[in-house]
Design an enzyme around this catalytic site. Sequence first.
Site, PDB file in Angstrom:
ATOM      1  N   HIS A  82      34.893-121.174  51.330  1.00 24.57           N
ATOM      2  CA  HIS A  82      33.860-120.159  51.553  1.00 24.57           C
ATOM      3  C   HIS A  82      32.807-120.232  50.465  1.00 24.57           C
ATOM      4  O   HIS A  82      33.084-120.680  49.360  1.00 24.57           O
ATOM      5  CB  HIS A  82      34.483-118.757  51.552  1.00 24.57           C
ATOM      6  CG  HIS A  82      35.504-118.572  50.457  1.00 24.57           C
ATOM      7  ND1 HIS A  82      36.859-118.653  50.685  1.00 24.57           N
ATOM      8  CD2 HIS A  82      35.381-118.355  49.126  1.00 24.57           C
ATOM      9  CE1 HIS A  82      37.509-118.484  49.546  1.00 24.57           C
ATOM     10  NE2 HIS A  82      36.634-118.304  48.580  1.00 24.57           N
ATOM     11  N   GLN A  90      32.630-113.216  50.799  1.00 25.72           N
ATOM     12  CA  GLN A  90      32.991-114.643  50.817  1.00 25.72           C
ATOM     13  C   GLN A  90      32.990-115.105  52.272  1.00 25.72           C
ATOM     14  O   GLN A  90      33.935-114.834  53.012  1.00 25.72           O
ATOM     15  CB  GLN A  90      34.374-114.857  50.176  1.00 25.72           C
ATOM     16  CG  GLN A  90      34.372-114.615  48.669  1.00 25.72           C
ATOM     17  CD  GLN A  90      35.767-114.471  48.079  1.00 25.72           C
ATOM     18  OE1 GLN A  90      36.588-113.690  48.560  1.00 25.72           O
ATOM     19  NE2 GLN A  90      36.054-115.207  47.021  1.00 25.72           N
ATOM     20  N   ASP A 150      40.397-125.259  46.177  1.00 28.55           N
ATOM     21  CA  ASP A 150      40.760-123.853  46.300  1.00 28.55           C
ATOM     22  C   ASP A 150      41.041-123.494  47.759  1.00 28.55           C
ATOM     23  O   ASP A 150      40.275-123.851  48.661  1.00 28.55           O
ATOM     24  CB  ASP A 150      39.596-123.000  45.761  1.00 28.55           C
ATOM     25  CG  ASP A 150      39.899-121.523  45.828  1.00 28.55           C
ATOM     26  OD1 ASP A 150      40.827-121.095  45.132  1.00 28.55           O
ATOM     27  OD2 ASP A 150      39.217-120.811  46.597  1.00 28.55           O
ATOM     28  N   GLU A 163      45.489-126.340  46.092  1.00 28.70           N
ATOM     29  CA  GLU A 163      45.917-124.961  45.898  1.00 28.70           C
ATOM     30  C   GLU A 163      46.346-124.480  47.278  1.00 28.70           C
ATOM     31  O   GLU A 163      45.560-123.974  48.061  1.00 28.70           O
ATOM     32  CB  GLU A 163      44.800-124.081  45.333  1.00 28.70           C
ATOM     33  CG  GLU A 163      45.334-122.756  44.807  1.00 28.70           C
ATOM     34  CD  GLU A 163      44.864-121.519  45.557  1.00 28.70           C
ATOM     35  OE1 GLU A 163      45.478-120.453  45.370  1.00 28.70           O
ATOM     36  OE2 GLU A 163      43.901-121.579  46.329  1.00 28.70           O
ATOM     37  N   HIS A 165      46.477-117.135  37.363  1.00 32.57           N
ATOM     38  CA  HIS A 165      45.570-115.995  37.467  1.00 32.57           C
ATOM     39  C   HIS A 165      45.824-115.160  38.718  1.00 32.57           C
ATOM     40  O   HIS A 165      45.310-114.062  38.854  1.00 32.57           O
ATOM     41  CB  HIS A 165      44.130-116.504  37.492  1.00 32.57           C
ATOM     42  CG  HIS A 165      43.812-117.216  38.769  1.00 32.57           C
ATOM     43  ND1 HIS A 165      44.496-118.359  39.155  1.00 32.57           N
ATOM     44  CD2 HIS A 165      42.934-116.943  39.762  1.00 32.57           C
ATOM     45  CE1 HIS A 165      44.030-118.752  40.333  1.00 32.57           C
ATOM     46  NE2 HIS A 165      43.082-117.917  40.713  1.00 32.57           N
ATOM     47  N   ARG A 192      44.956-108.097  39.759  1.00 31.73           N
ATOM     48  CA  ARG A 192      45.240-109.416  39.174  1.00 31.73           C
ATOM     49  C   ARG A 192      44.588-109.536  37.794  1.00 31.73           C
ATOM     50  O   ARG A 192      44.993-110.358  36.974  1.00 31.73           O
ATOM     51  CB  ARG A 192      44.719-110.530  40.087  1.00 31.73           C
ATOM     52  CG  ARG A 192      45.509-110.693  41.368  1.00 31.73           C
ATOM     53  CD  ARG A 192      44.885-111.725  42.277  1.00 31.73           C
ATOM     54  NE  ARG A 192      43.528-111.375  42.674  1.00 31.73           N
ATOM     55  CZ  ARG A 192      42.736-112.158  43.402  1.00 31.73           C
ATOM     56  NH1 ARG A 192      43.167-113.337  43.796  1.00 31.73           N
ATOM     57  NH2 ARG A 192      41.514-111.779  43.733  1.00 31.73           N
TER      58      ARG A 192
HETATM   59  C1  GLC Z   1      42.338-118.861  45.560  1.00 36.64           C
HETATM   60  C2  GLC Z   1      42.156-118.337  44.155  1.00 36.64           C
HETATM   61  C3  GLC Z   1      42.091-116.858  44.195  1.00 36.64           C
HETATM   62  C4  GLC Z   1      40.945-116.441  45.064  1.00 36.64           C
HETATM   63  C5  GLC Z   1      41.024-117.094  46.435  1.00 36.64           C
HETATM   64  C6  GLC Z   1      39.740-116.968  47.176  1.00 36.64           C
HETATM   65  O1  GLC Z   1      43.532-118.473  46.101  1.00 36.64           O
HETATM   66  O2  GLC Z   1      43.200-118.799  43.347  1.00 36.64           O
HETATM   67  O3  GLC Z   1      41.972-116.308  42.914  1.00 36.64           O
HETATM   68  O4  GLC Z   1      40.953-115.050  45.210  1.00 36.64           O
HETATM   69  O5  GLC Z   1      41.279-118.470  46.352  1.00 36.64           O
HETATM   70  O6  GLC Z   1      38.810-117.889  46.697  1.00 36.64           O
END
Ligand code: GLC
Length: 663
Positions: free
Chosen positions: A190, A258, A290, A332, A405, A535
């Site tokens: 996004h 987003q 991400d 991720e 995080h 968080r």
């Molecule tokens: C990933 C990041 C997280 C974020 C999400 C949206 O999971 O680690 O912190 O909120 O993407 O970008």
Amino acid sequence: MMTSLTLRPAGREDPRATLAASARSLGGDRAGEAAFFSRLGWRFGSISALALSLYGESGGSELLARLVRLLHEDHAARPPELKAIDAAREGSGPWYLKPGLAAYMVYLDRFAGDLAGFRQRLPWLEELGIDMVHLMPFFRSHEGNSDGGYAVRDYLGVDPRYGDAAGLSCLAQELHGKGMHLAADLVLNHSSDDHAWAMAAKAGDEKYRNYYYIFPDRELPDRYEAAMPEVFPETAPGNFTYIRELGAWAMTVFHDFQWDLNWSNPEVFLDMLHVLLGMANMGIDLIRLDAVPYLWKRAGTSCQNLEEAHLIVRLLKACADVVAPGVAFLAEAIVQPREIVRYLDAGGIAGEARVEECQLAYHASLMALLWEALATRKTALLASTFGGETRLPPGTAWLSYARCHDDIGLGYDDAKIREAGYAPGPHKRFLLDFYSGRYPGSFATGRLFMENPATGDARISGSCASLCGLEAALSGDGATPEGARALELALRRIELLYGLVSSLVGIPMVFSGDELAAVNDYSFEGEEGRSDDNRWMHRARLDWDAAARISEKGSVEARIYGAIRGYLGKRRTIAAFAQDAAFRVLASGSENVLLVLRSPKAEMERRVAVAANFAPEERAFPLEALGPGFGPLPYDLLAGRQATVLGGGVVLGAYGIAWLSEA
Ligand code: GLC
């Protein structure tokens, strides 16, 4: 457009003709160009097959021609020093499999203010034993709440609060000079709603409207919603947002600011590929993809882990291999364990050590299992799930961690939970209660994140130290025996987790602040744009006064810093912890003890057994559990002495961990 491509308009081009024309126009850098074309020749088959299968209907050969031109332009823009690194890396094994590699995840502003400050603080990381730094998002992001920088406004524009592109390249160069590596996020699912593309869409530009999933009414959104889970049910319920300027609904899987990029549009692919290569050209060695499971959407599915998402990553990797062959991808993918490994699929022809997709992935399941074992004190679920894992394809590795995080998602395999003697629903409830401190007698100070009353689901926020009991222990009376014991146990829990992260499998990652046992920071509650996202309580501002206490004997900081530094330092010297070393869970005979045998690839190297006690009291396991080769008194590499063996049992203290070496 700030970051859009300056490609010539697409014409009816034959990609091979473009290739030939480009080859004829060889510039000054003949060796570099020759290397580029040889890599292009090598990857062209995959690139064209993937591009055609994803975008064939949208003008396949034209697209390929533009793609090849883009690769050529981005390669021409690649600085010579990075090309030299590429050449060196091509001649050696993958840099990310270097023995002993350790990573550190850190917010620039919370650690050192900006890029310049960060460079000054590098000795801190070197001393700790870090060789790869993941800088949290630092490109220009959404005004106000930016989801920690994960709502990107300008993909290649370094946020002026942190410095500029030149500063970033300088940092990369400095890291490379020290044999270190730089990782950064490509937030590819996004963009923020104030990115130039979204602004153009809002202004009525049809081209950029097609960069997103935009629907004039609720018909399709409702069909999508029926099968899509929610990521932030508390603060951003649903997956669509009505955008007044558009007079339509935009898909917004994460926050309403987003907007999900429409990767089925080849223009999005080309622009984002250019972004990726631009990041590589700044000197970034590892690109963190991400939220990669979300890349492709199809109504009627969960819109996660779809086959096309994998194809996109493969196409991105094949293209990166041509322009920046030393650059690796980190997935991720915080999804079901069996889905995570699919992002590490080797995919190449049998026997070829080529990784077609990502080279690294977060070991989210191991992380969640460690916290489960700490709460239950029992290792059954950890042992059966971790023990049942297949080895990763050659050329790939896990990134192992205790905290990052994000929140802790309690993703386990239901069948394994039942096998371990629990019912999935109540077990999850127990863990949520335990880590939010609601469970009587719990040592943890954490909070529920994104509680969803409809599903009963939630995740956990909290720093490693607070979830391990340090915050509670520090607020008690340390002068009493109970208080002193609570403190000691909390410290041992942190040591246990980091000791395991450093030895079970993969590359260990330290989350900034954990090396000082940072407890929760509640200042986010008063901060605009952050107060509804807990968080932030575990995203530490590195406390440099606390850091100074690492040399104060007996301080909490000295203890935890020393432990983590010790783990990272020692593991470098242990062949059994190399990425290609095997692991096998052994029966320990104790429900509290995890026993894992690590066997190095080279048979003449010693095997090492990792033994970990999740109980707050001493436990022992039979010496025979280790199998032959460890002798009557195995040597504990961590303690630097022989293990205690009493009555045929190897003794581990409360929450004790040992790295037992073969004789
Ligand atoms: C990933 C990041 C997280 C974020 C999400 C949206 O999971 O680690 O912190 O909120 O993407 O970008």
